[in-house]
Design a protein around this motif. Structure first.
Motif, PDB file in Angstrom:
ATOM      1  N   ASP C 183      42.519  46.888  44.576  1.00  0.00           N
ATOM      2  CA  ASP C 183      41.289  47.053  45.345  1.00  0.00           C
ATOM      3  C   ASP C 183      40.067  46.369  44.734  1.00  0.00           C
ATOM      4  OD1 ASP C 183      42.438  48.311  47.372  1.00  0.00           O
ATOM      5  OD2 ASP C 183      41.786  50.329  46.863  1.00  0.00           O
ATOM      6  N   ASN C 184      40.236  45.402  43.833  1.00  0.00           N
ATOM      7  CA  ASN C 184      39.094  44.538  43.527  1.00  0.00           C
ATOM      8  C   ASN C 184      39.566  43.119  43.264  1.00  0.00           C
ATOM      9  OD1 ASN C 184      39.677  44.226  40.739  1.00  0.00           O
ATOM     10  ND2 ASN C 184      38.702  46.177  40.314  1.00  0.00           N
ATOM     11  N   PHE C 185      38.712  42.157  43.639  1.00  0.00           N
ATOM     12  CA  PHE C 185      39.083  40.750  43.539  1.00  0.00           C
ATOM     13  C   PHE C 185      39.283  40.402  42.074  1.00  0.00           C
ATOM     14  CE2 PHE C 185      38.180  36.156  43.657  1.00  0.00           C
ATOM     15  CZ  PHE C 185      39.101  35.799  44.607  1.00  0.00           C
ATOM     16  N   LEU C 186      40.372  39.694  41.775  1.00  0.00           N
ATOM     17  CA  LEU C 186      40.766  39.327  40.413  1.00  0.00           C
ATOM     18  C   LEU C 186      41.048  40.556  39.544  1.00  0.00           C
ATOM     19  CD1 LEU C 186      38.485  36.308  39.507  1.00  0.00           C
ATOM     20  CD2 LEU C 186      40.940  36.308  39.621  1.00  0.00           C
ATOM     21  N   GLY C 187      41.551  41.642  40.150  1.00  0.00           N
ATOM     22  CA  GLY C 187      41.946  42.788  39.347  1.00  0.00           C
ATOM     23  C   GLY C 187      43.148  42.447  38.472  1.00  0.00           C
ATOM     24  N   ASN C 188      43.204  43.054  37.292  1.00  0.00           N
ATOM     25  CA  ASN C 188      44.250  42.711  36.328  1.00  0.00           C
ATOM     26  C   ASN C 188      45.496  43.520  36.637  1.00  0.00           C
ATOM     27  OD1 ASN C 188      45.572  41.726  34.158  1.00  0.00           O
ATOM     28  ND2 ASN C 188      43.940  42.167  32.694  1.00  0.00           N
ATOM     29  N   PHE C 189      46.352  43.000  37.565  1.00  0.00           N
ATOM     30  CA  PHE C 189      47.474  43.805  38.067  1.00  0.00           C
ATOM     31  C   PHE C 189      48.725  43.690  37.211  1.00  0.00           C
ATOM     32  CE2 PHE C 189      47.520  39.752  40.261  1.00  0.00           C
ATOM     33  CZ  PHE C 189      48.825  39.341  40.119  1.00  0.00           C
ATOM     34  N   ILE C 190      48.795  42.669  36.339  1.00  0.00           N
ATOM     35  CA  ILE C 190      49.952  42.566  35.442  1.00  0.00           C
ATOM     36  C   ILE C 190      49.752  43.560  34.302  1.00  0.00           C
ATOM     37  CG2 ILE C 190      51.223  41.015  33.921  1.00  0.00           C
ATOM     38  CD1 ILE C 190      50.395  38.741  35.699  1.00  0.00           C
ATOM     39  N   PRO C 191      50.781  44.351  33.918  1.00  0.00           N
ATOM     40  CA  PRO C 191      50.571  45.332  32.849  1.00  0.00           C
ATOM     41  C   PRO C 191      50.138  44.680  31.542  1.00  0.00           C
ATOM     42  CG  PRO C 191      52.897  45.123  33.447  1.00  0.00           C
ATOM     43  CD  PRO C 191      52.121  44.446  34.504  1.00  0.00           C
ATOM     44  N   HIS C 192      49.076  45.264  30.964  1.00  0.00           N
ATOM     45  CA  HIS C 192      48.560  44.729  29.700  1.00  0.00           C
ATOM     46  C   HIS C 192      48.309  45.901  28.761  1.00  0.00           C
ATOM     47  CE1 HIS C 192      45.347  45.411  32.598  1.00  0.00           C
ATOM     48  NE2 HIS C 192      44.585  45.771  31.586  1.00  0.00           N
ATOM     49  N   ASP C 193      48.997  45.888  27.639  1.00  0.00           N
ATOM     50  CA  ASP C 193      48.906  46.986  26.693  1.00  0.00           C
ATOM     51  C   ASP C 193      48.048  46.559  25.518  1.00  0.00           C
ATOM     52  OD1 ASP C 193      49.509  49.565  26.095  1.00  0.00           O
ATOM     53  OD2 ASP C 193      51.155  49.004  24.761  1.00  0.00           O
ATOM     54  N   ILE C 194      47.260  47.519  24.988  1.00  0.00           N
ATOM     55  CA  ILE C 194      46.376  47.160  23.880  1.00  0.00           C
ATOM     56  C   ILE C 194      47.190  46.840  22.628  1.00  0.00           C
ATOM     57  CG2 ILE C 194      44.363  47.899  22.562  1.00  0.00           C
ATOM     58  CD1 ILE C 194      43.764  49.854  24.770  1.00  0.00           C
ATOM     59  N   SER C 195      48.377  47.439  22.508  1.00  0.00           N
ATOM     60  CA  SER C 195      49.180  47.198  21.312  1.00  0.00           C
ATOM     61  C   SER C 195      49.701  45.764  21.271  1.00  0.00           C
ATOM     62  CB  SER C 195      50.348  48.167  21.279  1.00  0.00           C
ATOM     63  OG  SER C 195      51.169  47.944  22.411  1.00  0.00           O
ATOM     64  N   GLN C 196      49.665  45.083  22.429  1.00  0.00           N
ATOM     65  CA  GLN C 196      50.124  43.700  22.468  1.00  0.00           C
ATOM     66  C   GLN C 196      49.044  42.723  21.997  1.00  0.00           C
ATOM     67  OE1 GLN C 196      53.279  42.571  23.789  1.00  0.00           O
ATOM     68  NE2 GLN C 196      53.777  44.721  23.509  1.00  0.00           N
ATOM     69  N   MET C 197      47.847  43.216  21.682  1.00  0.00           N
ATOM     70  CA  MET C 197      46.728  42.326  21.370  1.00  0.00           C
ATOM     71  C   MET C 197      47.059  41.408  20.198  1.00  0.00           C
ATOM     72  SD  MET C 197      42.840  43.301  20.405  1.00  0.00           S
ATOM     73  CE  MET C 197      42.274  43.929  21.955  1.00  0.00           C
ATOM     74  N   GLY C 198      46.834  40.119  20.404  1.00  0.00           N
ATOM     75  CA  GLY C 198      47.152  39.151  19.358  1.00  0.00           C
ATOM     76  C   GLY C 198      48.455  38.426  19.604  1.00  0.00           C
ATOM     77  N   MET C 199      49.277  38.921  20.548  1.00  0.00           N
ATOM     78  CA  MET C 199      50.511  38.213  20.886  1.00  0.00           C
ATOM     79  C   MET C 199      50.200  37.136  21.924  1.00  0.00           C
ATOM     80  SD  MET C 199      52.805  40.330  19.364  1.00  0.00           S
ATOM     81  CE  MET C 199      54.361  40.557  20.210  1.00  0.00           C
ATOM     82  N   SER C 202      49.942  38.474  26.397  1.00  0.00           N
ATOM     83  CA  SER C 202      49.111  39.683  26.398  1.00  0.00           C
ATOM     84  C   SER C 202      47.946  39.427  27.328  1.00  0.00           C
ATOM     85  CB  SER C 202      48.605  40.010  24.986  1.00  0.00           C
ATOM     86  OG  SER C 202      47.743  39.004  24.546  1.00  0.00           O
ATOM     87  N   GLY C 203      47.266  40.508  27.714  1.00  0.00           N
ATOM     88  CA  GLY C 203      46.054  40.339  28.506  1.00  0.00           C
ATOM     89  C   GLY C 203      46.283  40.206  29.995  1.00  0.00           C
ATOM     90  N   GLY C 204      47.503  40.384  30.491  1.00  0.00           N
ATOM     91  CA  GLY C 204      47.724  40.364  31.933  1.00  0.00           C
ATOM     92  C   GLY C 204      47.475  38.999  32.545  1.00  0.00           C
ATOM     93  N   ILE C 205      46.569  38.962  33.560  1.00  0.00           N
ATOM     94  CA  ILE C 205      46.369  37.708  34.293  1.00  0.00           C
ATOM     95  C   ILE C 205      45.405  36.775  33.592  1.00  0.00           C
ATOM     96  CG2 ILE C 205      46.815  38.798  36.515  1.00  0.00           C
ATOM     97  CD1 ILE C 205      43.784  38.656  36.986  1.00  0.00           C
ATOM     98  N   ILE C 206      44.758  37.217  32.505  1.00  0.00           N
ATOM     99  CA  ILE C 206      43.664  36.415  31.941  1.00  0.00           C
ATOM    100  C   ILE C 206      44.133  35.050  31.399  1.00  0.00           C
ATOM    101  CG2 ILE C 206      41.951  36.394  30.103  1.00  0.00           C
ATOM    102  CD1 ILE C 206      41.476  39.337  30.715  1.00  0.00           C
ATOM    103  N   PRO C 207      45.204  34.989  30.560  1.00  0.00           N
ATOM    104  CA  PRO C 207      45.663  33.652  30.135  1.00  0.00           C
ATOM    105  C   PRO C 207      46.184  32.815  31.292  1.00  0.00           C
ATOM    106  CG  PRO C 207      47.101  35.351  29.292  1.00  0.00           C
ATOM    107  CD  PRO C 207      45.925  36.033  29.845  1.00  0.00           C
ATOM    108  N   LEU C 208      46.789  33.469  32.292  1.00  0.00           N
ATOM    109  CA  LEU C 208      47.313  32.742  33.464  1.00  0.00           C
ATOM    110  C   LEU C 208      46.180  32.012  34.181  1.00  0.00           C
ATOM    111  CD1 LEU C 208      50.270  32.932  34.224  1.00  0.00           C
ATOM    112  CD2 LEU C 208      49.647  34.484  36.056  1.00  0.00           C
ATOM    113  N   ILE C 209      45.063  32.730  34.403  1.00  0.00           N
ATOM    114  CA  ILE C 209      43.948  32.124  35.131  1.00  0.00           C
ATOM    115  C   ILE C 209      43.293  31.036  34.297  1.00  0.00           C
ATOM    116  CG2 ILE C 209      41.618  32.638  35.936  1.00  0.00           C
ATOM    117  CD1 ILE C 209      42.645  34.981  37.275  1.00  0.00           C
ATOM    118  N   TYR C 210      43.230  31.232  32.968  1.00  0.00           N
ATOM    119  CA  TYR C 210      42.591  30.190  32.154  1.00  0.00           C
ATOM    120  C   TYR C 210      43.431  28.916  32.141  1.00  0.00           C
ATOM    121  CZ  TYR C 210      38.394  29.919  29.313  1.00  0.00           C
ATOM    122  OH  TYR C 210      37.136  29.656  28.855  1.00  0.00           O
TER     123      TYR C 210
END
Lengths: 79, 128, 235
Positions: C183-199, C202-210
């Motif tokens: 229900d929001n444009f560019l919502g992060n719908f891919i599961p992203h866990d904080i424990s994955q940070m640094g892998m 990670s980060g769901g759709i953010i690296p995909l869009i970049y």
């Protein structure tokens, strides 16, 4: 230490920018304006903005100077 | 000598250096914009003014001792880091600014091919 | 008479603008910057760690300001379109000036390394300094090197426009999928866990869009450079 580096970089950038504007030959002027971009890369790095420094290094020293020099070549070629 | 160093390292003094320095750079660009006649010199002056604005944006949120807003080795939380918003805005503005400059240069090249003029005082098509 | 009036208008407007700027900046200096203006991103930094992205600038560009980035890419596309429209109106016939042997060999050796570095900067944008905008420009500078040194090298219009269209359409599709699922444009719908940070993943759709932004910026900047370089020199 960081204050004197920022002050020196700003003075160098302003001197190079002024030289780039009053320079009579256009090719030299474009190369001096690349110097302004280089000095701003140093400042962005000191300001802890590595993303901006990377962008400005590629754009300011690489692509922008080539675009200006190519435009100068086109303006000179058909005279 | 070390007095000057400690004076320049103060937080307020660094802020003032950034403000006055970028203002001076802006005025150098404005001087070039008003005094030069060749079209490429005009574009160089505008790019110098643009760089001064970038330096003001990034420099005005810089705090001495803070790190870049990136988690690296030994950092666990986003504390003691610089503001990421000006970085993100300037990052995109640099790339967009370059593309717009290329568009302006292409207009200048086409105009020169049609009329043979590079001096902005002689561009009189829009005048009556 | 006309020229005299122009000079007067330029001088007075320049002086007025300078005085206004000087007063504004002196005002800011004397009263110091308000603390709330100075640390506008403090709240963003606090909630940034929920997305599992190590580089906060990437989160601001792609996630918090994701809609603005879409608009900025549209501006880049329009600039590229205008350059193509203005400069390709003449027929192209190249002047044959052979580059030196050293330049040709060196550019052939350097080209794959620069492309590799550009893709590395693009893909690791959420972990280290870098991202789509920088990586795209680095890729464009690699093509610039090849275009300068080899006179007969030319990028294919259809391949570049296919890349560009694919990137633009997938940006909008990912945004609309976020709208559909969360229900929001560019919502992060891919599961992203904080424990994955640094892998890397990670980060769901953010690296995909970049990465998508990188492809679009790279193809557009390459096209701009090629249009400026390959403009016919003699009528």
């Amino acid at each position: 230490m960081i204050g004197i580096v920022i002050l020196g970089s700003f003075i160098a950038i302003i001197i190079v920018a002024f030289a780039s504007i009053v320079e009579k030959r256009l090719a030299d002027s474009i190369v001096l304006s690349m110097g302004v971009g280089l000095g701003s890369v140093v400042l962005f790095f000191i300001f802890q903005a590595p993303d901006v420094a990377l962008t400005e290094a590629v754009i300011g020293a690489g692509i922008s100077s080539v675009i200006f020099l190519m435009a100068l070549k086109h303006l000179k070629a058909s005279r | 000598m070390s007095d000057i160093f400690t004076y320049l390292n103060q937080k307020e003094v660094i802020d003032s250096i950034v403000l006055i320095g970028s203002m001076a750079l802006f005025f150098v660009g404005l001087f070039g914009l008003l005094s030069q006649k060749h079209i490429i010199k005009i574009f160089i002056s505008i790019s110098i003014m643009e760089i001064s604005i970038f330096l003001l944006f990034v420099g005005s949120t810089f705090v001495k001792g803070y790190t870049a807003p990136i988690l690296g080795d030994g950092f666990e939380k986003f504390v003691g880091m610089n503001d990421p918003i000006p970085h993100a805005m300037i990052l995109t503005a640099i790339v967009i600014g370059m593309a717009v400059f290329a568009l302006g240069m292409s207009f200048a090249i086409e105009y020169y091919k049609l009329t043979g003029i590079t001096d902005i005082d002689k561009m009189r098509e829009m005048r009556r | 008479m006309n020229l005299k009036r122009d000079v007067a208008v330029q001088t007075y407007s320049g002086l007025g603008l300078s005085a206004l700027l000087a007063i504004t900046i002196l005002n800011i200096m004397l009263h110091n910057m308000p603390q709330s203006v100075k640390r506008a991103g403090e709240k963003l930094l606090e909630i940034n760690s929920q997305d599992g992205v190590a580089n906060a600038v990437t989160t601001v560009v792609v996630y918090f300001r994701g809609f603005d980035t879409l608009g900025e890419i549209a501006v880049l596309f329009i600039a590229s379109l205008g350059i193509g429209l203005v400069l390709s109106s003449h027929s192209e016939h190249h002047h044959k000036v052979e580059s030196s042997f050293i330049l040709k060999t060196a550019s052939k050796l350097l080209f794959p390394i620069i492309i590799l570095f550009g893709i590395y900067v693009m893909v690791y944008g959420h972990l280290s300094p870098g991202g789509g905008f920088q990586g795209g420009v680095i890729v464009a500078s690699a093509f610039l090197l090849l275009l300068i040194s080899h006179q007969d090298f030319e990028l294919s219009h259809s391949v570049i426009s296919a890349f560009e269209t694919l990137a633009g359409v997938s940006y909008v599709i990912i945004g609309l999928m976020g709208l559909w699922i969360l229900d929001n444009f560019l919502g992060n719908f891919i599961p992203h866990d904080i424990s994955q940070m640094g892998m890397l993943v990670s980060g769901g759709i953010i690296p995909l869009i970049y990465i998508i932004v990188g492809i679009k910026v790279g193809s557009e900047m390459s096209m701009i450079v090629q249009n400026l370089l390959k403009r016919s020199d003699n009528e």
